[in-house]
Design a protein around this motif. Structure first.
Motif, PDB file in Angstrom:
ATOM      1  N   CYS A 157     -49.115 -74.608  39.850  1.00 49.77           N
ATOM      2  CA  CYS A 157     -48.570 -75.364  38.712  1.00 49.77           C
ATOM      3  C   CYS A 157     -47.831 -76.608  39.219  1.00 49.77           C
ATOM      4  O   CYS A 157     -47.078 -76.536  40.197  1.00 49.77           O
ATOM      5  CB  CYS A 157     -47.619 -74.483  37.918  1.00 49.77           C
ATOM      6  SG  CYS A 157     -46.770 -75.359  36.598  1.00 49.77           S
ATOM      7  N   HIS A 174     -45.704 -78.368  37.328  1.00 51.13           N
ATOM      8  CA  HIS A 174     -44.457 -78.520  36.573  1.00 51.13           C
ATOM      9  C   HIS A 174     -44.355 -79.936  35.982  1.00 51.13           C
ATOM     10  O   HIS A 174     -43.490 -80.752  36.376  1.00 51.13           O
ATOM     11  CB  HIS A 174     -43.242 -78.116  37.431  1.00 51.13           C
ATOM     12  CG  HIS A 174     -43.312 -76.670  37.814  1.00 51.13           C
ATOM     13  ND1 HIS A 174     -42.807 -75.665  37.014  1.00 51.13           N
ATOM     14  CD2 HIS A 174     -43.931 -76.041  38.841  1.00 51.13           C
ATOM     15  CE1 HIS A 174     -43.075 -74.495  37.564  1.00 51.13           C
ATOM     16  NE2 HIS A 174     -43.766 -74.692  38.675  1.00 51.13           N
ATOM     17  N   CYS A 223     -48.901 -77.311  28.257  1.00 47.76           N
ATOM     18  CA  CYS A 223     -48.851 -75.865  28.009  1.00 47.76           C
ATOM     19  C   CYS A 223     -47.666 -75.540  27.096  1.00 47.76           C
ATOM     20  O   CYS A 223     -47.759 -74.687  26.217  1.00 47.76           O
ATOM     21  CB  CYS A 223     -48.745 -75.096  29.325  1.00 47.76           C
ATOM     22  SG  CYS A 223     -47.304 -75.525  30.320  1.00 47.76           S
ATOM     23  N   VAL A 228     -41.131 -75.235  34.577  1.00 49.89           N
ATOM     24  CA  VAL A 228     -41.870 -74.731  33.411  1.00 49.89           C
ATOM     25  C   VAL A 228     -42.022 -73.220  33.586  1.00 49.89           C
ATOM     26  O   VAL A 228     -42.737 -72.747  34.471  1.00 49.89           O
ATOM     27  CB  VAL A 228     -43.233 -75.440  33.270  1.00 49.89           C
ATOM     28  CG1 VAL A 228     -44.022 -74.846  32.114  1.00 49.89           C
ATOM     29  CG2 VAL A 228     -43.016 -76.936  33.056  1.00 49.89           C
TER      30      VAL A 228
HETATM   31  S1  SF4 Z   1     -49.596 -78.138  31.839  1.00 52.19           S
HETATM   32 FE1  SF4 Z   1     -48.161 -76.469  32.253  1.00 52.19          FE
HETATM   33  S2  SF4 Z   1     -49.295 -74.964  33.504  1.00 52.19           S
HETATM   34 FE2  SF4 Z   1     -50.430 -76.913  33.576  1.00 52.19          FE
HETATM   35  S3  SF4 Z   1     -49.676 -77.904  35.435  1.00 52.19           S
HETATM   36 FE3  SF4 Z   1     -48.462 -78.717  33.721  1.00 52.19          FE
HETATM   37  S4  SF4 Z   1     -46.652 -77.380  33.632  1.00 52.19           S
HETATM   38 FE4  SF4 Z   1     -48.191 -76.324  34.921  1.00 52.19          FE
END
Ligand code: SF4
Ligand code: SF4
Ligand code: SF4
Length: 324
Positions: A117, A119, A125, A143
């Motif tokens: 991830c 972040h 997400c 996150v």
């Molecule tokens: S969208 Fe969410 S899960 Fe995907 S890289 Fe970014 S913080 Fe991480």
């Protein structure tokens, strides 16, 4: 008495009028900007030129998160995940070209790349999750994920531009797995296990502002010269050592992509070759939330739907006999 025809006429006219009033009162929707990074944001700097592919970080990540080994070979001798899963939050992937003679050479070479991830500053997400099971900490910017709040809809899986959150189909209640920057270790004074164990400092933990400055410092140095690299945590116990500067691509990946991320990366092989496609600077969340605001903020969408439904209802209603 009001006839069905008059009732429908009234509803249609009322809906249109309300929509017009609503739009004129609410005015044009404002596009929202990318959400900024919190001042004290924590993150990682992954420097692929320092990575030796030992995967100590993968093993440490498994251990501190209580995740089991996952096998991709028939012998099932050791942990060999090929990608992130609900039980593998960090993998080191390998880029190969031709004869694979030289490390970090895009032609006839090989290179490593961390996948976990990033972040994001403005994470899609978090924006997509309807029950706030994915949240961004306002201080650290980490996150995080709350399994108790999660309803298993997998919107976060579809929304992430990096394909990171994964659904655990083996869980009876459904569960998502992803890196949470070892936030459960912070209260004990510990930090990201992947950075702690990395023998070369290829994965380095710290404040994102400091990590960015360090990344820029490395990019400004002449390839082949010697310089000091930190291991573990920037500003932590001195574990520095001397090494030569790599032939970096002049780009800090994650500085601008999708509004910026808290895990930033350096590489000698172009990022698109090591699985990091070019991404826009505007976050997907800022675009989708602007659209939602436009459609729902002034009740335009609900009223438009009401108008359409009323039209079709009116078309399908047989006129009352007394009005023939
Ligand atoms: S969208 Fe969410 S899960 Fe995907 S890289 Fe970014 S913080 Fe991480
Ligand atoms: S521990 Fe460090 S050197 Fe080893 S694979 Fe992970 S990032 Fe690369
Ligand atoms: S920060 Fe923690 S959870 Fe994230 S990849 Fe590193 S070890 Fe795994």
């Amino acid at each position: 008495m009001t006839s069905r025809r008059n009732f429908l006429k009234g509803t249609l006219a009322g809906g249109a009028a309300a929509a017009a009033v609503s739009v004129s009162v609410s005015g044009p929707a404002c596009a929202r900007d990318n959400n900024p990074q919190p001042e004290g944001a924590l993150g990682l700097l992954y420097d692929a030129t320092l990575c030796v592919g030992c995967k100590a970080c993968v093993a440490a990540c498994k251990e501190v998160n209580g995740n089991p080994a996952e096998f991709s070979t028939p012998e099932q001798l050791w942990d060999t995940p090929l990608d992130t899963t609900a039980k593998t939050f960090n993998v080191i992937k390998m880029f190969r070209s031709g004869t694979m003679e030289t490390k970090d050479d895009p032609d006839n070479g090989y290179a490593f790349m961390k996948t976990s991830c990033l972040h994001c500053n403005d994470p899609s997400c978090v924006s997509a999750c309807p029950v706030s099971a994915m949240t961004k900490d306002p201080v650290t910017g980490i996150v995080g994920y709350d399994a108790d709040a999660c309803i298993g809809c997998r919107y976060c899986v579809a929304a992430c531009p990096f394909g990171i959150p994964k659904y655990d189909y083996s869980s009876a209640t459904g569960k998502i797995g992803k890196c949470e920057l070892c936030r459960h270790r912070l209260p004990e004074g510990k930090y990201a296990a992947c950075a702690e164990v990395c023998p070369t400092g290829a994965t380095l933990y710290g404040k994102v502002s400091d990590l960015k400055a360090e990344a820029e410092r490395r990019l400004s140095l002449k390839p082949g010269t010697k310089t000091v690299f930190q291991r573990g945590q920037l500003g932590g116990k001195d574990q520095s050592y001397e090494n030569v500067v790599g032939h970096y691509v002049q780009h800090v990946y994650g500085e601008k992509e999708v509004g910026g991320t808290q895990v930033i990366k350096l590489s000698a092989v172009p990022f698109e070759k090591v699985g990091h496609k070019p991404l826009p600077e505007r976050s997907a969340s800022s675009k989708s939330e602007t659209l939602q605001h436009t459609l729902y903020g002034g009740l335009v969408m609900p009223l438009a739907v009401l108008g359409v439904m009323t039209y079709f209802a009116k078309r399908n209603v047989k006129p009352d006999d007394d009005e023939l």
